[in-house]
Design an enzyme around this catalytic site. Structure first.
Site, mmCIF file in Angstrom:
data_model
loop_
_atom_site.group_PDB
_atom_site.id
_atom_site.type_symbol
_atom_site.label_atom_id
_atom_site.label_comp_id
_atom_site.label_asym_id
_atom_site.label_seq_id
_atom_site.Cartn_x
_atom_site.Cartn_y
_atom_site.Cartn_z
ATOM 1 N N ALA A 240 0.853 -1.196 0.000
ATOM 2 C CA ALA A 240 0.000 0.000 0.000
ATOM 3 C C ALA A 240 0.880 1.234 0.000
ATOM 4 C CB ALA A 240 -0.899 -0.012 1.238
ATOM 5 N N LYS A 241 0.251 2.360 -0.262
ATOM 6 C CA LYS A 241 0.959 3.644 -0.339
ATOM 7 C C LYS A 241 1.849 3.898 0.875
ATOM 8 C CE LYS A 241 -0.534 6.360 -3.771
ATOM 9 N NZ LYS A 241 0.266 7.070 -4.657
#
Ligand code: GLU
Length: 303
Positions: A240-241
């Site tokens: 994820a980011k």
């Protein structure tokens, strides 16, 4: 000509996991001399945007992943999905459902309810009487449309992860906001685009049996599947980011070239021994899918 595809949802920047899947999809297609298409799965109008689409396509191009023909957008193909729904409807294979997510969760958990496997629809609206149907229609609740599924498991063969068996339950065909559902749209589009092999991340592997079943009901040819193991963040969750420099732009900002990123991805897949910078085209002639590691790759951002 055989056709492969990459079908991202334009809801954000592609991260290394998405790019890795795109690389594998492209290599499968190009090493077989097949066509390769990109389809934007932009049915979620709230999150999908033209900006994300542009940046995703730019990233694919920057890495050296090319595609044939125009990019297809699901948001422009509702008539095709509705035609497929009409076909299933005419065969008596659909029914309206007014259940909320919460009701489904509670019905599945109820001790007296039918035991239904994790996430499967418990069948609440499946066999309503005519009076109950009329009541449902008059209730003003938004109605989804579901498939009368077989309620049995279906097994598909996967070119990377072996056999995948999953229950085919009463999948949603049209969501209660009127938008065609993912499983239906994918099946309709893959057939319409002549796709013969679906390569995507393996979090969607359990959808393959449902999609195979839907294709069969619609009289569409079966596709082959290759589900690519996920990329995990350092904590073991799906990348994820928040895991750092996970997009191509982040990597370029760190001074890596697109070729260096391709090299890292190719090594992570087990396709090359070391992460020497390269272009996807350099990998085509020696692409051997049996070398792809069947386990997730944990990304750690060591520059
Ligand atoms: N749009 C899906 C995603 O971005 C992929 C769907 C598919 O390849 O069937 O995860």
């Amino acid at each position: 000509m055989a056709v492969g595809r990459f079908a991202p949802s334009p809801t954000g920047d592609l991260h290394l996991g998405n790019l890795r899947t795109a690389l594998v999809a492209w290599l499968f297609a190009r090493s077989a001399g097949s066509g390769f298409m990109v389809r934007m799965e932009d049915l979620d109008r709230v999150q999908a945007s033209a900006d994300h689409e542009r940046s995703q396509l730019a990233d694919l191009a920057a890495l050296g992943l090319d595609w044939d023909g125009e990019v297809v957008r699901q948001s422009e193909r509702f008539d095709r999905y509705e035609a497929a729904i009409a076909q299933l409807d005419a065969a008596g294979l659909t029914y309206p459902c007014s259940c909320t997510r919460r009701e489904i969760r509670e019905a599945s958990a109820a001790p007296h309810g039918d035991p239904s496997p994790e996430g499967a629809y418990p069948g609440t609206c499946r066999d309503l009487t005519a009076a109950e149907r009329a009541e449902q229609a008059a209730s003003g609740r938004p109605l989804a449309l579901r498939l009368r599924g077989p309620g049995t498991t279906v097994t598909v063969r996967d070119d990377l992860i072996g056999e995948v068996t999953a229950l085919v339950d009463d999948v949603v065909l049209r969501r209660n906001d009127g938008v065609p559902a993912y499983n239906l749209a994918v099946v309709v589009d893959d057939a319409a685009q002549g796709v013969e092999q679906v390569v995507r991340a393996d979090d969607l592997a359990s959808s393959a049996p449902r999609q195979r079943h839907l294709a069969e009901l619609l009289g569409l040819p079966p596709v082959a599947y290759a589900h690519v193991p996920l990329v995990l963040g350092p904590g073991g969750h799906r990348l994820a980011k928040r895991d750092g420099a996970v997009t191509l732009a982040d990597q370029l900002a760190r001074g890596r070239t697109p070729e260096a990123v391709v090299g890292i991805l190719a090594q992570s897949l087990g396709l090359v021994a070391d992460a020497t910078p390269c272009r996807p085209a350099d990998l085509v002639t020696r692409f051997d899918p049996t070398r792809i590691r069947p386990t997730p790759w944990t990304w750690s951002d060591t520059p």
